[in-house]
Design an enzyme around this catalytic site. Structure first.
Site, PDB file in Angstrom:
ATOM      1  CB  CYS A 133      -0.917  -0.001   1.230  1.00  0.00           C
ATOM      2  SG  CYS A 133      -2.000   1.442   1.338  1.00  0.00           S
ATOM      3  CB  CYS A 136      -0.607   2.360   3.967  1.00  0.00           C
ATOM      4  SG  CYS A 136      -2.262   1.851   3.500  1.00  0.00           S
ATOM      5  CG  ASP A 137       3.206   1.056   4.556  1.00  0.00           C
ATOM      6  OD1 ASP A 137       2.805   1.499   5.648  1.00  0.00           O
ATOM      7  OD2 ASP A 137       2.957  -0.095   4.158  1.00  0.00           O
TER       8      ASP A 137
END
Length: 302
Positions: A133, A136-137
């Site tokens: 992701c 997300c990261d």
């Protein structure tokens, strides 16, 4: 046989959100999951984009979501679903590996699993530089070098996104041509800090024991990198429902804006449904909407 107003299948963020909202509305709720509550949250080391929580981790957020749901009265059971059927409006029978559950409404929130490469070092380096992701990261790797694996729309979209916040992006795809739409390919090639490795596979992800430091290709070359983002597809956990509700060609459960499926009284939330964006926040929002729709359904039963 257990009886409940609402059966929630899956105890990830979507399922726990649905359970909390349903229990808070005064309904009896049983949420079942064969694993620990939290779903894919348990694989996320750090979360910094969940509204109102500047920085947390997946395990802690999952724990808080479960506590909230049970505090409202929801019951969380660790059991695996084996089958489910509808016997009439307001009557569903679910068979698990430990009991049978009768419910007036059902919310499916079984999530989806990221398709893995199967590369050496992939599993042990999740959360240490291996990610599925970018939104997300990606921010954890600002100004660093990253590798993206994949050739579809998601891979190119996220490579472009990562190019805006990282020093460089190397996009590796096993075919000699991308599968993504042409507009995305044109946009990708306009990004000066993205280079491509077409016709190659990542066969090993190398770490120093603490973090990712390289990605090895099948020709023996090692790409120096701080992270490997893998976008080779996701697999919805919908196999048990293929003869129960309508699925799209990729196996995702089809639903409208109210999270209603093709079967009245059955609702869906989170990554298992056909949705354009998959995040913890969208999953919890789906859960809230599904709970509200289940409330309307039960209220209208004769």
């Amino acid at each position: 046989m257990l009886k409940t107003d609402i059966l929630v299948i899956g105890a990830g963020p979507a399922g726990l959100s649905a359970a909390a909202y349903s229990a808070r509305a005064g309904y009896s709720v049983i949420a079942i999951d064969q694993l620990s509550p939290g779903g894919q949250l348990l694989l996320i080391d750090e979360i910094e984009n969940y509204p109102g929580l500047p920085l947390t981790n997946g395990y802690k957020l999952a724990e808080e979501l479960e506590k909230q749901a049970t505090a409202f009265g929801a019951q969380v059971e660790f059991t695996a679903l084996e089958s489910i059927k509808k016997e009439g409006e307001g009557k569903f029978i679910a068979k698990t590996d430990s009991d049978e559950i009768e419910a007036k409404a059902v919310i499916i929130a079984t999530g989806a699993d990221h398709r893995h490469l199967g590369a050496k070092g992939e599993e042990e380096n999740q959360g240490k530089g291996v990610s599925y992701c970018a939104t997300c990261d990606g921010p954890f790797f600002k100004g660093k070098n990253v590798v993206v694996v994949g050739g579809g729309d998601t891979a190119l979209t996220d490579a472009i996104y990562l190019s805006k916040i990282t020093k460089s992006v190397t996009l590796v795809h096993r075919r000699t041509e991308f599968r993504a739409q042409k507009a995305l390919q044109e946009k990708l090639y306009r990004c000066e800090n993205i280079r491509t490795e077409l016709g190659h596979n990542v066969i090993e992800i190398i770490s120093d024991g603490k973090k990712v430091i390289g990605a090895k290709l099948e020709d023996g070359r090692v790409l120096d990198t701080d992270a490997v983002f893998i976008f080779v597809g996701i697999i919805p956990n919908s196999n048990l429902f293929k003869d129960f509700v309508e699925l799209d060609k990729n196996g995702f459960i089809i639903a409208n804006g109210k999270m209603e499926t093709s079967v009245s009284g059955v609702f869906v939330a989170g990554d298992v449904r056909d949705t354009p964006f998959r995040q913890v926040t969208t999953a919890t929002a789906d859960g809230a909407i599904a709970a509200h729709s289940a409330d309307e359904y039960i209220s209208n039963l004769k």
